[in-house]
Design a protein around this motif. Sequence first.
Motif, PDB file in Angstrom:
ATOM      1  N   LEU A  17       0.695  -1.377   0.012  1.00 49.12           N
ATOM      2  CA  LEU A  17       0.097  -0.034   0.055  1.00 49.12           C
ATOM      3  C   LEU A  17       0.874   1.306   0.095  1.00 49.12           C
ATOM      4  O   LEU A  17       0.688   2.434  -0.782  1.00 49.12           O
ATOM      5  CB  LEU A  17      -1.075   0.025   1.383  1.00 49.12           C
ATOM      6  CG  LEU A  17      -2.175  -0.855   1.202  1.00 49.12           C
ATOM      7  CD1 LEU A  17      -2.965  -0.939   2.535  1.00 49.12           C
ATOM      8  CD2 LEU A  17      -3.132  -0.271   0.143  1.00 49.12           C
ATOM      9  N   LEU A  18       1.845   1.257   0.756  1.00 47.07           N
ATOM     10  CA  LEU A  18       2.918   2.322   0.926  1.00 47.07           C
ATOM     11  C   LEU A  18       3.654   2.688  -0.394  1.00 47.07           C
ATOM     12  O   LEU A  18       3.734   3.851  -0.683  1.00 47.07           O
ATOM     13  CB  LEU A  18       3.676   2.231   1.943  1.00 47.07           C
ATOM     14  CG  LEU A  18       2.832   2.346   3.455  1.00 47.07           C
ATOM     15  CD1 LEU A  18       3.800   2.174   4.765  1.00 47.07           C
ATOM     16  CD2 LEU A  18       2.141   3.564   3.466  1.00 47.07           C
ATOM     17  N   VAL A  19       3.912   1.667  -1.056  1.00 41.32           N
ATOM     18  CA  VAL A  19       4.765   1.635  -2.328  1.00 41.32           C
ATOM     19  C   VAL A  19       3.782   2.262  -3.423  1.00 41.32           C
ATOM     20  O   VAL A  19       4.274   2.973  -3.911  1.00 41.32           O
ATOM     21  CB  VAL A  19       5.393   0.462  -2.610  1.00 41.32           C
ATOM     22  CG1 VAL A  19       5.825   0.402  -4.081  1.00 41.32           C
ATOM     23  CG2 VAL A  19       6.546   0.033  -1.601  1.00 41.32           C
ATOM     24  N   ILE A  20       2.588   1.588  -3.331  1.00 45.23           N
ATOM     25  CA  ILE A  20       1.666   2.161  -4.435  1.00 45.23           C
ATOM     26  C   ILE A  20       1.422   3.733  -3.906  1.00 45.23           C
ATOM     27  O   ILE A  20       1.340   4.724  -5.009  1.00 45.23           O
ATOM     28  CB  ILE A  20       0.314   1.493  -4.206  1.00 45.23           C
ATOM     29  CG1 ILE A  20       0.365   0.075  -4.869  1.00 45.23           C
ATOM     30  CG2 ILE A  20      -0.829   2.339  -5.238  1.00 45.23           C
ATOM     31  CD1 ILE A  20      -0.752  -0.898  -4.522  1.00 45.23           C
ATOM     32  N   LEU A  21       1.332   4.248  -2.934  1.00 51.39           N
ATOM     33  CA  LEU A  21       1.322   5.471  -2.717  1.00 51.39           C
ATOM     34  C   LEU A  21       2.449   6.484  -2.908  1.00 51.39           C
ATOM     35  O   LEU A  21       2.158   7.346  -3.725  1.00 51.39           O
ATOM     36  CB  LEU A  21       1.065   5.776  -1.102  1.00 51.39           C
ATOM     37  CG  LEU A  21      -0.462   5.657  -0.419  1.00 51.39           C
ATOM     38  CD1 LEU A  21      -0.327   5.687   0.924  1.00 51.39           C
ATOM     39  CD2 LEU A  21      -1.266   6.788  -1.192  1.00 51.39           C
ATOM     40  N   TRP A  22       3.423   5.576  -2.655  1.00 54.10           N
ATOM     41  CA  TRP A  22       4.765   6.620  -3.045  1.00 54.10           C
ATOM     42  C   TRP A  22       4.890   6.633  -4.820  1.00 54.10           C
ATOM     43  O   TRP A  22       4.976   7.593  -5.173  1.00 54.10           O
ATOM     44  CB  TRP A  22       6.144   5.613  -2.713  1.00 54.10           C
ATOM     45  CG  TRP A  22       7.267   6.281  -3.196  1.00 54.10           C
ATOM     46  CD1 TRP A  22       8.008   7.448  -2.656  1.00 54.10           C
ATOM     47  CD2 TRP A  22       7.987   6.057  -4.281  1.00 54.10           C
ATOM     48  NE1 TRP A  22       8.981   7.811  -3.373  1.00 54.10           N
ATOM     49  CE2 TRP A  22       9.154   6.693  -4.435  1.00 54.10           C
ATOM     50  CE3 TRP A  22       8.108   5.000  -5.277  1.00 54.10           C
ATOM     51  CZ2 TRP A  22      10.170   6.634  -5.418  1.00 54.10           C
ATOM     52  CZ3 TRP A  22       8.919   4.799  -6.427  1.00 54.10           C
ATOM     53  CH2 TRP A  22       9.930   5.696  -6.381  1.00 54.10           C
ATOM     54  N   PHE A  23       4.586   5.483  -5.403  1.00 61.40           N
ATOM     55  CA  PHE A  23       4.504   5.614  -6.985  1.00 61.40           C
ATOM     56  C   PHE A  23       3.413   6.546  -7.552  1.00 61.40           C
ATOM     57  O   PHE A  23       4.068   7.434  -8.192  1.00 61.40           O
ATOM     58  CB  PHE A  23       4.112   4.244  -7.380  1.00 61.40           C
ATOM     59  CG  PHE A  23       4.226   4.068  -8.936  1.00 61.40           C
ATOM     60  CD1 PHE A  23       5.552   3.770  -9.384  1.00 61.40           C
ATOM     61  CD2 PHE A  23       3.092   4.132  -9.762  1.00 61.40           C
ATOM     62  CE1 PHE A  23       5.482   3.620 -10.863  1.00 61.40           C
ATOM     63  CE2 PHE A  23       3.214   4.164 -11.198  1.00 61.40           C
ATOM     64  CZ  PHE A  23       4.409   3.762 -11.694  1.00 61.40           C
ATOM     65  N   ILE A  24       2.554   6.727  -6.862  1.00 57.30           N
ATOM     66  CA  ILE A  24       1.361   7.946  -7.340  1.00 57.30           C
ATOM     67  C   ILE A  24       2.161   9.233  -7.215  1.00 57.30           C
ATOM     68  O   ILE A  24       1.969  10.011  -7.937  1.00 57.30           O
ATOM     69  CB  ILE A  24       0.050   7.666  -6.862  1.00 57.30           C
ATOM     70  CG1 ILE A  24      -0.702   6.280  -7.203  1.00 57.30           C
ATOM     71  CG2 ILE A  24      -0.788   8.751  -6.850  1.00 57.30           C
ATOM     72  CD1 ILE A  24      -1.966   5.955  -6.206  1.00 57.30           C
ATOM     73  N   MET A  25       2.537   9.256  -6.023  1.00 55.88           N
ATOM     74  CA  MET A  25       3.102  10.757  -5.644  1.00 55.88           C
ATOM     75  C   MET A  25       4.144  11.325  -6.414  1.00 55.88           C
ATOM     76  O   MET A  25       4.331  12.315  -6.671  1.00 55.88           O
ATOM     77  CB  MET A  25       3.205  10.748  -3.955  1.00 55.88           C
ATOM     78  CG  MET A  25       2.008  10.725  -3.349  1.00 55.88           C
ATOM     79  SD  MET A  25       2.413  10.537  -1.721  1.00 55.88           S
ATOM     80  CE  MET A  25       2.874  12.230  -1.069  1.00 55.88           C
ATOM     81  N   MET A  26       5.071  10.156  -6.734  1.00 49.71           N
ATOM     82  CA  MET A  26       6.305  10.469  -7.488  1.00 49.71           C
ATOM     83  C   MET A  26       5.976  10.520  -8.980  1.00 49.71           C
ATOM     84  O   MET A  26       6.965  11.488  -9.538  1.00 49.71           O
ATOM     85  CB  MET A  26       7.308   8.887  -7.312  1.00 49.71           C
ATOM     86  CG  MET A  26       8.670   9.358  -7.687  1.00 49.71           C
ATOM     87  SD  MET A  26       9.521  10.433  -6.876  1.00 49.71           S
ATOM     88  CE  MET A  26      11.198  10.359  -7.681  1.00 49.71           C
ATOM     89  N   PHE A  27       5.324   9.818  -9.715  1.00 51.88           N
ATOM     90  CA  PHE A  27       5.154   9.769 -11.080  1.00 51.88           C
ATOM     91  C   PHE A  27       3.754  10.521 -11.299  1.00 51.88           C
ATOM     92  O   PHE A  27       3.487  10.780 -12.678  1.00 51.88           O
ATOM     93  CB  PHE A  27       5.249   8.385 -11.689  1.00 51.88           C
ATOM     94  CG  PHE A  27       6.413   7.804 -11.331  1.00 51.88           C
ATOM     95  CD1 PHE A  27       7.632   8.162 -12.044  1.00 51.88           C
ATOM     96  CD2 PHE A  27       6.659   6.876 -10.353  1.00 51.88           C
ATOM     97  CE1 PHE A  27       8.969   7.579 -11.849  1.00 51.88           C
ATOM     98  CE2 PHE A  27       8.001   6.354 -10.305  1.00 51.88           C
ATOM     99  CZ  PHE A  27       9.003   6.684 -10.841  1.00 51.88           C
ATOM    100  N   PHE A  28       2.830  10.525 -10.383  1.00 50.21           N
ATOM    101  CA  PHE A  28       1.557  11.216 -10.877  1.00 50.21           C
ATOM    102  C   PHE A  28       1.339  12.221  -9.983  1.00 50.21           C
ATOM    103  O   PHE A  28       0.013  12.096  -9.406  1.00 50.21           O
ATOM    104  CB  PHE A  28       0.366  10.198 -11.241  1.00 50.21           C
ATOM    105  CG  PHE A  28       0.755   9.076 -12.244  1.00 50.21           C
ATOM    106  CD1 PHE A  28       0.850   9.392 -13.468  1.00 50.21           C
ATOM    107  CD2 PHE A  28       1.242   7.860 -11.757  1.00 50.21           C
ATOM    108  CE1 PHE A  28       1.192   8.509 -14.524  1.00 50.21           C
ATOM    109  CE2 PHE A  28       1.400   6.811 -12.553  1.00 50.21           C
ATOM    110  CZ  PHE A  28       1.484   7.225 -13.863  1.00 50.21           C
TER     111      PHE A  28
END
Length: 88
Positions: A17-28
């Motif tokens: 869950l936290l990696v998905i959040l990081w991915f969204i915040m980083m790339f989108f």
Amino acid sequence: MDNNKIQKISHYIIVLLLVILWFIMMFFPEHIDTMNFKIFFSISLACSIIYSFCREKYFSMKKDCKIEKFVCTLLIILLFLRLLFLKN
């Protein structure tokens, strides 16, 4: 299932869950202001907090891995730099 398997499964779910959040915040970063992201962020944060409380009480034998802490710190720093310097 024993405590070890439950702990590993719950740990991997929270990390995912936290990696998905990081991915969204980083790339989108344009999606950060949407209501769906805010709901997902709130749920993920609540799950992380609940897991940390449960880990203190029920899984006290587990020690944190130094590599895991380093990777988390690195991801947070990268996200901070991305949001600070590469504004859309």
